[in-house]
Design an enzyme around this catalytic site. Structure first.
Site, PDB file in Angstrom:
ATOM      1  N   ASN A   1      41.801  47.434   2.233  1.00 29.91           N
ATOM      2  CA  ASN A   1      40.601  46.782   2.714  1.00 29.91           C
ATOM      3  C   ASN A   1      40.837  45.772   3.734  1.00 29.91           C
ATOM      4  O   ASN A   1      41.948  45.110   3.924  1.00 29.91           O
ATOM      5  CB  ASN A   1      39.505  46.739   1.673  1.00 29.91           C
ATOM      6  CG  ASN A   1      37.877  47.395   2.312  1.00 29.91           C
ATOM      7  OD1 ASN A   1      37.561  46.905   3.147  1.00 29.91           O
ATOM      8  ND2 ASN A   1      37.695  48.355   1.588  1.00 29.91           N
ATOM      9  N   ARG A   2      39.536  45.000   3.829  1.00 29.67           N
ATOM     10  CA  ARG A   2      39.362  43.765   4.661  1.00 29.67           C
ATOM     11  C   ARG A   2      39.664  42.579   3.828  1.00 29.67           C
ATOM     12  O   ARG A   2      38.777  42.408   2.993  1.00 29.67           O
ATOM     13  CB  ARG A   2      38.366  43.693   5.679  1.00 29.67           C
ATOM     14  CG  ARG A   2      38.513  44.682   6.773  1.00 29.67           C
ATOM     15  CD  ARG A   2      37.145  44.909   7.490  1.00 29.67           C
ATOM     16  NE  ARG A   2      37.420  45.857   8.920  1.00 29.67           N
ATOM     17  CZ  ARG A   2      37.156  46.883   8.651  1.00 29.67           C
ATOM     18  NH1 ARG A   2      36.967  47.812   7.536  1.00 29.67           N
ATOM     19  NH2 ARG A   2      37.231  47.744   9.706  1.00 29.67           N
TER      20      ARG A   2
ATOM     21  N   HIS B   1      44.262  46.192   5.466  1.00 28.15           N
ATOM     22  CA  HIS B   1      45.240  47.489   4.940  1.00 28.15           C
ATOM     23  C   HIS B   1      46.613  46.805   4.738  1.00 28.15           C
ATOM     24  O   HIS B   1      47.594  47.650   4.954  1.00 28.15           O
ATOM     25  CB  HIS B   1      45.006  48.720   5.583  1.00 28.15           C
ATOM     26  CG  HIS B   1      43.729  49.599   5.527  1.00 28.15           C
ATOM     27  ND1 HIS B   1      42.912  49.417   4.571  1.00 28.15           N
ATOM     28  CD2 HIS B   1      43.077  50.455   6.414  1.00 28.15           C
ATOM     29  CE1 HIS B   1      41.950  50.138   4.574  1.00 28.15           C
ATOM     30  NE2 HIS B   1      42.176  50.878   5.702  1.00 28.15           N
TER      31      HIS B   1
ATOM     32  N   HIS C   1      44.773  56.940   1.662  1.00 32.95           N
ATOM     33  CA  HIS C   1      43.634  56.825   2.844  1.00 32.95           C
ATOM     34  C   HIS C   1      43.551  58.316   3.482  1.00 32.95           C
ATOM     35  O   HIS C   1      43.577  58.475   4.829  1.00 32.95           O
ATOM     36  CB  HIS C   1      44.123  56.012   3.910  1.00 32.95           C
ATOM     37  CG  HIS C   1      42.897  55.490   4.605  1.00 32.95           C
ATOM     38  ND1 HIS C   1      42.186  55.973   5.435  1.00 32.95           N
ATOM     39  CD2 HIS C   1      42.435  54.105   4.444  1.00 32.95           C
ATOM     40  CE1 HIS C   1      41.279  55.333   6.320  1.00 32.95           C
ATOM     41  NE2 HIS C   1      41.326  54.112   5.335  1.00 32.95           N
TER      42      HIS C   1
ATOM     43  N   ASP D   1      30.695  53.181   5.424  1.00 26.39           N
ATOM     44  CA  ASP D   1      31.942  52.508   5.285  1.00 26.39           C
ATOM     45  C   ASP D   1      31.623  51.524   4.113  1.00 26.39           C
ATOM     46  O   ASP D   1      31.445  50.330   4.720  1.00 26.39           O
ATOM     47  CB  ASP D   1      32.420  52.012   6.645  1.00 26.39           C
ATOM     48  CG  ASP D   1      33.764  51.264   6.684  1.00 26.39           C
ATOM     49  OD1 ASP D   1      34.364  51.326   5.682  1.00 26.39           O
ATOM     50  OD2 ASP D   1      34.132  50.885   7.696  1.00 26.39           O
TER      51      ASP D   1
ATOM     52  N   GLU E   1      38.539  56.287  -0.776  1.00 27.00           N
ATOM     53  CA  GLU E   1      39.584  55.462  -1.150  1.00 27.00           C
ATOM     54  C   GLU E   1      39.336  54.817  -2.797  1.00 27.00           C
ATOM     55  O   GLU E   1      38.327  53.654  -2.723  1.00 27.00           O
ATOM     56  CB  GLU E   1      39.709  54.336  -0.174  1.00 27.00           C
ATOM     57  CG  GLU E   1      39.781  54.960   1.075  1.00 27.00           C
ATOM     58  CD  GLU E   1      39.293  53.891   2.400  1.00 27.00           C
ATOM     59  OE1 GLU E   1      40.343  52.937   2.370  1.00 27.00           O
ATOM     60  OE2 GLU E   1      38.678  54.298   3.580  1.00 27.00           O
TER      61      GLU E   1
END
Length: 379
Positions: free
Chosen positions: A112-113, A138, A208, A276, A342
């Site tokens: 993730n971010r 990621h 993913h 998302d 995820e």
């Protein structure tokens, strides 16, 4: 180029099997066949190995040791027709291309971010790589998805390992990660992840894979008629795609998927063009280590997928930002053609003290399990 899909050695019941390395494939009384062939190279001269796991109920899974990546999952529908239900590419050129949206890959060291990318950690200034604008996504430019893993076959599984060196993508300490892909006789793919570290460091790993139960080539038309439920009362809102630290109730929002909803109808309740988002999973463990997370059902094929995990979070992504391009067998991929589940700890947790910690210390391993269970219903 690919050399096929294990050919005869992928068929249960064959007694004499050889892998591409000349070693016998593993076959025991578990009803699972595991064999190996090659899938080209990584563009730097390193051979990419592919493994096919097959059970006696016509389910098969293929994984490659580039990125510890799932490239294919085939399961039957209610009529007995078998189709591939994950998006991907036919060869390594696709997985190496800039179009590859992490199809099927193991994501790490942190999924993730993460933003900000520079922070004080354990008395040390850490600066993570900024591979998407000013954000670390990621695992960075060369995360776990872009390396060759060592791989070993077992009687019903394939185990892959990767040693991430100290300083890789800005992370402190070395991390030894093991990922196991296990196929069961009852059509479950169980992924087990374990990581040990030499120094305290953030770790939050996921897979993913992009699923489409109508078949990987069925597009948005196939996906949007499918019905989704998520076992979560809360979610973590975003600002510019970054988790803010807030935890919000799903009640009264488009993120309330506690009652199953058709994706096309659920999207109408969102102020975005799809999902998302990280859901904070409810604690409803029915067996040790596995908590029910989500269920996807395709009325046309009768296929369903259930996700169970020991992780507190689940990122659901409906490929909202996927551009149009061609994937396996020239299938047209693009927006809303696949959905990711995820399993993870909460995103941006290294910057948010109120989220569950993702810091792993020497002597205490990171452990993560997820099970993708497939089946069919007749109506």
């Amino acid at each position: 180029m690919s050399l096929g899909s294990c050919s005869m050695s992928s068929i249960p019941g064959n007694d004499e099997k050889k892998s591409s390395t000349g070693l016998p494939a593993k076959k025991m009384d578990l009803g699972i066949d595991v064999c190996e062939d090659t899938f080209g190279d990584d563009g730097q001269g390193h051979l990419v190995r592919r493994f096919t796991l097959t059970n006696e109920h016509r389910m098969s899974v293929q994984v490659i040791n580039y990125g510890a990546t799932i490239t294919c999952i085939k399961v039957p529908d209610k009529r007995g027709n078998v189709d591939d239900v994950v998006l991907g590419f036919d060869d390594m050129s696709g997985y190496l291309s800039s179009q590859n949206p992490y199809f099927g890959a193991t994501i790490g060291r942190v999924t993730n971010r993460t933003f900000p990318t520079d922070f004080l950690f354990n008395g040390q200034h850490v600066s993570l790589s900024k591979n998407v604008g000013g954000v670390h996504l990621h695992g960075g430019f060369r995360g776990f998805d872009k390396v060759i893993w060592d791989a070993f076959m077992g009687p019903d599984r394939v185990t892959m390992t990767y040693l991430s060196p100290d300083g890789e993508e800005g992370y402190p300490g070395a991390v030894l990660t093991t990922v196991t892909f296990q196929l069961t006789p009852d059509n479950r793919l169980i992924i087990g992840i374990r990581a040990s570290v030499t120094r305290p460091t953030p770790v939050n790993i996921t897979n993913h894979a992009y699923f489409n139960l109508a078949g990987h080539a069925s597009g948005a038309q196939g996906l949007l008629t499918q019905v989704l439920s998520v076992n979560a009362d809360k979610y973590t809102p975003l600002e510019n795609f970054i988790a803010t630290g807030e935890i919000r109730e799903v009640a009264g929002s488009g993120y309330d998927l506690r009652i199953p909803k058709q994706l096309a109808e659920a999207f109408k309740e969102l102020d975005t063009d799809g999902y998302d988002i990280n859901f904070c999973l409810n604690n409803s463990i029915v067996q040790p280590g596995f908590n029910f997370a989500a269920r996807l059902f395709d009325p046309e094929s009768g296929r369903y997928l259930e996700v169970h995990t020991d992780q507190p979070g689940l990122q659901v992504y409906t490929s909202n930002g996927m551009p149009a391009f061609n994937g396996k067998r020239d299938a047209a991929y693009g927006k809303h053609t696949g959905i990711c589940f995820e399993t993870q700890n909460y995103p941006n947790a290294v910057n948010i003290e109120t989220f569950p910690s993702i810091i792993v210390k020497p002597g205490t391993d990171y452990v993560h399990y997820v099970a993708y269970s497939f089946g069919t219903v007749a109506h």
